[in-house]
Design a protein around this motif. Structure first.
Motif, mmCIF file in Angstrom:
data_model
loop_
_atom_site.group_PDB
_atom_site.id
_atom_site.type_symbol
_atom_site.label_atom_id
_atom_site.label_comp_id
_atom_site.label_asym_id
_atom_site.label_seq_id
_atom_site.Cartn_x
_atom_site.Cartn_y
_atom_site.Cartn_z
ATOM 1 N N TRP A 188 40.580 -27.328 3.927
ATOM 2 C CA TRP A 188 39.520 -26.000 3.879
ATOM 3 C C TRP A 188 38.083 -26.467 3.354
ATOM 4 O O TRP A 188 37.053 -25.749 3.625
ATOM 5 N N LEU A 189 38.091 -27.686 2.775
ATOM 6 C CA LEU A 189 36.602 -28.376 2.571
ATOM 7 C C LEU A 189 35.615 -28.518 3.835
ATOM 8 O O LEU A 189 34.471 -28.672 3.704
ATOM 9 N N PHE A 190 36.362 -29.145 4.999
ATOM 10 C CA PHE A 190 35.865 -29.664 6.051
ATOM 11 C C PHE A 190 34.541 -28.708 6.528
ATOM 12 O O PHE A 190 33.327 -29.243 6.516
ATOM 13 N N ALA A 191 34.634 -27.538 6.997
ATOM 14 C CA ALA A 191 33.408 -26.604 7.342
ATOM 15 C C ALA A 191 32.288 -26.450 6.118
ATOM 16 O O ALA A 191 31.191 -26.608 6.619
ATOM 17 N N PRO A 192 32.845 -26.072 4.811
ATOM 18 C CA PRO A 192 31.462 -25.632 4.071
ATOM 19 C C PRO A 192 30.837 -27.302 3.715
ATOM 20 O O PRO A 192 29.698 -27.018 3.365
ATOM 21 N N TRP A 193 31.588 -28.161 3.315
ATOM 22 C CA TRP A 193 30.957 -29.408 2.903
ATOM 23 C C TRP A 193 29.875 -29.901 4.207
ATOM 24 O O TRP A 193 28.834 -30.346 3.968
ATOM 25 N N HIS A 194 30.378 -29.894 5.551
ATOM 26 C CA HIS A 194 29.337 -30.321 6.538
ATOM 27 C C HIS A 194 28.255 -29.218 6.576
ATOM 28 O O HIS A 194 27.155 -29.744 7.026
ATOM 29 N N ARG A 195 28.495 -28.014 6.336
ATOM 30 C CA ARG A 195 27.455 -27.167 6.363
ATOM 31 C C ARG A 195 26.167 -27.530 5.369
ATOM 32 O O ARG A 195 25.135 -27.435 5.443
ATOM 33 N N MET A 196 26.798 -27.760 4.318
ATOM 34 C CA MET A 196 25.943 -28.311 3.047
ATOM 35 C C MET A 196 25.195 -29.339 3.590
ATOM 36 O O MET A 196 23.962 -29.701 3.259
ATOM 37 N N TYR A 197 25.898 -30.442 3.979
ATOM 38 C CA TYR A 197 25.389 -31.768 4.177
ATOM 39 C C TYR A 197 24.034 -31.487 5.349
ATOM 40 O O TYR A 197 23.166 -32.070 5.210
ATOM 41 N N VAL A 343 23.003 -38.158 16.946
ATOM 42 C CA VAL A 343 23.859 -37.006 17.561
ATOM 43 C C VAL A 343 24.713 -36.389 16.502
ATOM 44 O O VAL A 343 25.341 -35.365 16.637
ATOM 45 N N PHE A 344 25.254 -37.295 15.386
ATOM 46 C CA PHE A 344 26.221 -36.735 14.487
ATOM 47 C C PHE A 344 25.593 -35.252 14.051
ATOM 48 O O PHE A 344 26.342 -34.381 14.051
ATOM 49 N N TYR A 345 24.537 -34.964 13.800
ATOM 50 C CA TYR A 345 23.860 -33.850 13.008
ATOM 51 C C TYR A 345 23.979 -32.825 13.940
ATOM 52 O O TYR A 345 24.226 -31.563 13.609
ATOM 53 N N SER A 346 23.599 -32.911 15.016
ATOM 54 C CA SER A 346 23.618 -32.263 16.173
ATOM 55 C C SER A 346 25.161 -31.727 16.721
ATOM 56 O O SER A 346 25.424 -30.384 16.951
ATOM 57 N N HIS A 347 26.117 -32.585 16.605
ATOM 58 C CA HIS A 347 27.409 -32.333 16.927
ATOM 59 C C HIS A 347 27.974 -31.499 15.703
ATOM 60 O O HIS A 347 28.567 -30.549 15.973
ATOM 61 N N HIS A 348 27.566 -31.725 14.378
ATOM 62 C CA HIS A 348 28.292 -30.879 13.471
ATOM 63 C C HIS A 348 27.205 -29.614 13.092
ATOM 64 O O HIS A 348 28.134 -28.439 12.833
ATOM 65 N N ALA A 349 26.064 -29.687 13.690
ATOM 66 C CA ALA A 349 25.456 -28.218 13.873
ATOM 67 C C ALA A 349 26.173 -27.231 14.727
ATOM 68 O O ALA A 349 26.337 -25.924 14.433
ATOM 69 N N ASN A 350 26.764 -27.751 15.830
ATOM 70 C CA ASN A 350 27.504 -26.949 16.549
ATOM 71 C C ASN A 350 28.817 -26.425 15.970
ATOM 72 O O ASN A 350 29.143 -25.438 16.265
ATOM 73 N N ALA A 351 29.596 -27.197 15.441
ATOM 74 C CA ALA A 351 30.795 -26.924 14.927
ATOM 75 C C ALA A 351 30.546 -26.048 13.781
ATOM 76 O O ALA A 351 31.277 -24.928 13.821
ATOM 77 N N ASP A 352 29.366 -26.098 13.092
ATOM 78 C CA ASP A 352 28.948 -25.029 12.262
ATOM 79 C C ASP A 352 28.737 -23.667 12.921
ATOM 80 O O ASP A 352 29.024 -22.587 12.260
ATOM 81 N N ARG A 353 28.071 -23.591 14.094
ATOM 82 C CA ARG A 353 27.604 -22.395 14.584
ATOM 83 C C ARG A 353 28.972 -21.825 15.422
ATOM 84 O O ARG A 353 29.137 -20.730 15.196
ATOM 85 N N LEU A 354 30.034 -22.551 15.619
ATOM 86 C CA LEU A 354 31.334 -22.151 15.984
ATOM 87 C C LEU A 354 31.957 -21.208 14.889
ATOM 88 O O LEU A 354 32.601 -20.282 15.142
ATOM 89 N N TRP A 355 31.958 -22.018 13.606
ATOM 90 C CA TRP A 355 32.414 -21.202 12.369
ATOM 91 C C TRP A 355 31.675 -20.034 12.322
ATOM 92 O O TRP A 355 32.202 -18.647 11.755
ATOM 93 N N HIS A 356 30.014 -19.759 12.369
ATOM 94 C CA HIS A 356 29.571 -18.885 12.153
ATOM 95 C C HIS A 356 29.891 -17.940 13.269
ATOM 96 O O HIS A 356 30.288 -16.407 12.808
ATOM 97 N N ILE A 357 30.177 -18.071 14.566
ATOM 98 C CA ILE A 357 30.606 -17.145 15.658
ATOM 99 C C ILE A 357 31.956 -16.638 15.286
ATOM 100 O O ILE A 357 32.168 -15.358 15.245
ATOM 101 N N TRP A 358 33.011 -17.255 14.717
ATOM 102 C CA TRP A 358 34.185 -16.896 14.539
ATOM 103 C C TRP A 358 34.208 -15.843 13.319
ATOM 104 O O TRP A 358 35.003 -15.226 13.316
ATOM 105 N N SER A 359 33.338 -16.125 12.206
ATOM 106 C CA SER A 359 33.523 -15.190 11.229
ATOM 107 C C SER A 359 32.643 -14.083 11.260
ATOM 108 O O SER A 359 32.528 -13.154 10.342
ATOM 109 N N THR A 360 31.912 -13.901 12.377
ATOM 110 C CA THR A 360 30.849 -12.699 12.723
ATOM 111 C C THR A 360 31.421 -12.058 14.109
ATOM 112 O O THR A 360 32.500 -11.212 13.943
ATOM 113 N N ARG A 361 31.278 -12.595 15.014
ATOM 114 C CA ARG A 361 31.506 -12.077 16.297
ATOM 115 C C ARG A 361 33.066 -11.989 16.627
ATOM 116 O O ARG A 361 33.790 -10.836 17.080
ATOM 117 N N LEU A 362 33.761 -13.102 16.342
ATOM 118 C CA LEU A 362 35.420 -12.787 16.605
ATOM 119 C C LEU A 362 35.975 -12.335 15.286
ATOM 120 O O LEU A 362 37.427 -12.403 15.175
#
Length: 583
Positions: A188-197, A343-362
């Motif tokens: 469960w550290l995966f999403a928040p740590w990468h958002r911080m990074y 491109v790593f940072y843009s890749h993880h920015a999209n993973a972060d976006r999906l977390w945001h969509i999951w925790s709001t819209r979904l």
């Protein structure tokens, strides 16, 4: 005064093995005993204060430190250059740096921006944002030109990911047990740590061009138009370019499912990660410091498209076998080098976006566990100051001063999609009522054979059927059915993957993918380094959706088929189906 929630008490120490891209200082026991204890008082979300002890801190060349879980306090700032010349030089300096290693790390608590000012944008529509592309090139050029000892330098920023994700730091349990390599993946550290990074990386870039509104592009691979590598990363004269991408895949659509000759499956057809699953299903399970495994479980956010894209874009020809194991410099395809590719940072920015969509819209619910919320890390900010941040600080992008151009208010094209194919080869399980598995069948280019189940080593091309796996009845309406593997063992230096399908003849199971209703999910691991020859992790796959889709929601047992996609994976303990709270 609020305090950190109860949890494990861990220490992270730099790995002492040679040939590390992150050479680290060590500290003698007498020095540690003599070190003065200090505290840092930080204000958490909601207005409460909590106290963080600074104890036994190691902060040499790496800037890594003691970690206290749930206040896992590890500083981000590492020695990045892994050339042979610099490796030798760094090793020679390691002893000298030990004398100055003991010092408090976090000088300040995290203060979020006062307003929303940054809008992240989809990279495949760069032609609509040419001015922003030029800003990114300018900022990244400046970041690459910073002195090597500046923690904002691109190489040192990239080394942060290696330090946390490639076994350079080890855990030491409260009782002295453990000494496991630490990794922010598989939990469960995966999403928040990468958002911080990503947050600090973006803020540093903006400061270098004196633009607080600077925002990263995100690789919108969940949209059909974004399934290929965005063109803005292909110019070989640009600072956004990386020569270590797989040339066969640069101009091809991404195959999320890893097999390089497999069918192309848009994100909208994938079961993983779309529904408003429980937090442990989507974000991963509780981090565990147990001696025999050093992880929680991967959530759908990590294990599905995220890992597939890493493997897809990495160039396998950049791996070489050495005396001490495989050495890889395939950038996106290997955890130790992945963040060297912009491109790593843009890749993880999209993973972060999906977390945001999951925790709001979904309407997904994040964990409320204090162990998770109070887990803390330390990062260098745009002013080169070390700042302590907690998971609870990073739950809401709006409070961090950014949003996505394609935000949670807009319905995504994949929201109403679902697997739409069914296998022609179906089987029916017979309920044993026992809830245990005593044997299994292997199918391949030979007649199906029956085996006893004691550690099961998977072989690519030989599908494994676990017949009549009993399903316990949920005790509350909020429970869900989960397929549980307590221990999956594999080499961290190799790609590892198997798929799971339900109620399909094993000789046909290999033809199924996420478009099929019988497909239940996958275990997948990106190649990495670290100090171990094998890793052992738990795997959990929620089954409710697939059982409903195939009409088995009321069946007392199902047939589970494991489809190995790589070699070298061992199922150590007997899988089972459990009813768990849909947290």
């Amino acid at each position: 005064m609020a305090s950190a929630g109860a949890g494990y008490h861990l220490q992270l120490f730099p790995r002492t093995a040679a040939a590390s891209a992150c050479p680290a200082a060590s500290l003698g026991s007498s020095r540690k005993k003599a070190q003065r204890r200090t505290t840092l008082l930080c204000r958490a979300a909601g207005g409460d204060y909590f106290r963080i002890d600074r104890r036994d801190v190691l902060a040499g060349l790496t800037g890594v430190a003691l970690g206290v879980y749930p206040n896992l306090a590890v500083a981000a700032g590492t020695e990045p250059d892994d050339s042979n010349k610099n490796r030798a030089k760094s090793r020679s300096r390691r002893t000298a740096s030990s004398a100055r290693a003991a010092r408090p790390l976090a000088r300040a608590c995290f203060k979020p921006p006062l307003s929303v000012s940054r809008v992240l944008w989809p990279a495949h529509r760069a032609d609509e944002h040419l001015d922003l592309v030029e800003k990114y090139k300018k900022a990244l050029t400046k970041m690459r030109e910073l002195p090597a000892d500046d923690p904002r330098n691109f190489a040192r920023q990239a080394a942060i990911h290696e330090a946390y994700c490639d076994g350079h730091y080890h855990l030491l349990g409260a009782a002295g047990a453990g000494n496991e390599p630490f990794d922010v993946h598989f939990s469960w550290l995966f999403a928040p740590w990468h958002r911080m990074y990503i947050y600090f990386y973006e803020r540093i870039l903006g400061s270098l061009i004196d633009d607080d509104t600077f925002a990263l592009p995100y690789w919108n691979w969940d949209a059909p138009a974004g399934m290929a590598l965005p063109a803005m990363f292909e110019d070989s004269t640009s600072p956004l370019y990386d020569a270590k991408r797989n040339p066969e895949h640069v101009n091809a659509y991404v195959n999320f499912m890893h097999p390089k000759d497999g069918v192309l499956i848009p994100w909208m057809k994938m079961r993983d990660g779309k529904n408003a699953l429980g937090a442990s299903d989507f974000l991963g399970g509780n981090f565990s410091p147990a001696v025999d495994r050093n992880s929680g479980t991967s959530g759908k956010l990590e294990s599905a498209a995220h890992t597939g894209i890493h493997i897809w874009l990495g160039n396998p020809s950049m791996c070489k076998d050495k005396d001490n194991g495989k050495v890889c410099e395939l950038d996106m395809g290997f955890l130790g080098t992945a963040s060297r590719d912009p491109v790593f940072y843009s890749h993880h920015a999209n993973a972060d976006r999906l977390w945001h969509i999951w925790s709001t819209r979904l309407e997904g619910r994040n964990f409320e566990d204090q162990e998770w919320l109070n887990t803390s890390f330390t990062f260098y900010d745009k002013d080169k100051s070390l700042v302590r941040v907690t998971v609870r600080d990073f739950l809401d992008p709006a409070k961090l001063g950014y949003r996505y151009e394609d935000d949670e208010e807009k319905k995504q094209p994949w929201e109403d999609s679902a697997p739409d194919l069914s296998s022609d080869s179906k089987t029916k399980a017979t309920s044993t009522g026992a809830g245990t598995i005593n044997n299994y069948f292997i199918s391949g280019s030979f007649p199906k054979m029956k085996y006893n189940l004691s550690p099961l080593r998977l072989t690519q091309g030989q599908n494994v059927e676990l017949p009549s796996v009993a399903r316990p009845k949920p005790t509350t309406p909020k429970q869900q059915q989960v397929l549980v593997f307590d221990a999956v063992e594999f080499s961290p230096r190799e790609e590892a993957k198997f798929d799971v399908v339900i109620n399909v003849a094993p000789e046909q199971a290999g033809n199924l993918d996420p478009r099929y209703k019988e497909y239940a999910g996958s275990f997948a691991s990106l190649p990495r380094g670290g100090g171990k020859n094998t890793l052992v992790v738990p795997v959990e796959l929620p089954l409710d959706d697939v059982l409903n889709d195939i009409g088995a929601a009321n069946d007392g047992a199902v047939n589970v088929v494991i489809v190995p996609r790589t070699q070298g994976i061992t199922i150590v303990t007997k899988p089972r189906i459990e009813s768990k709270a849909a947290y």
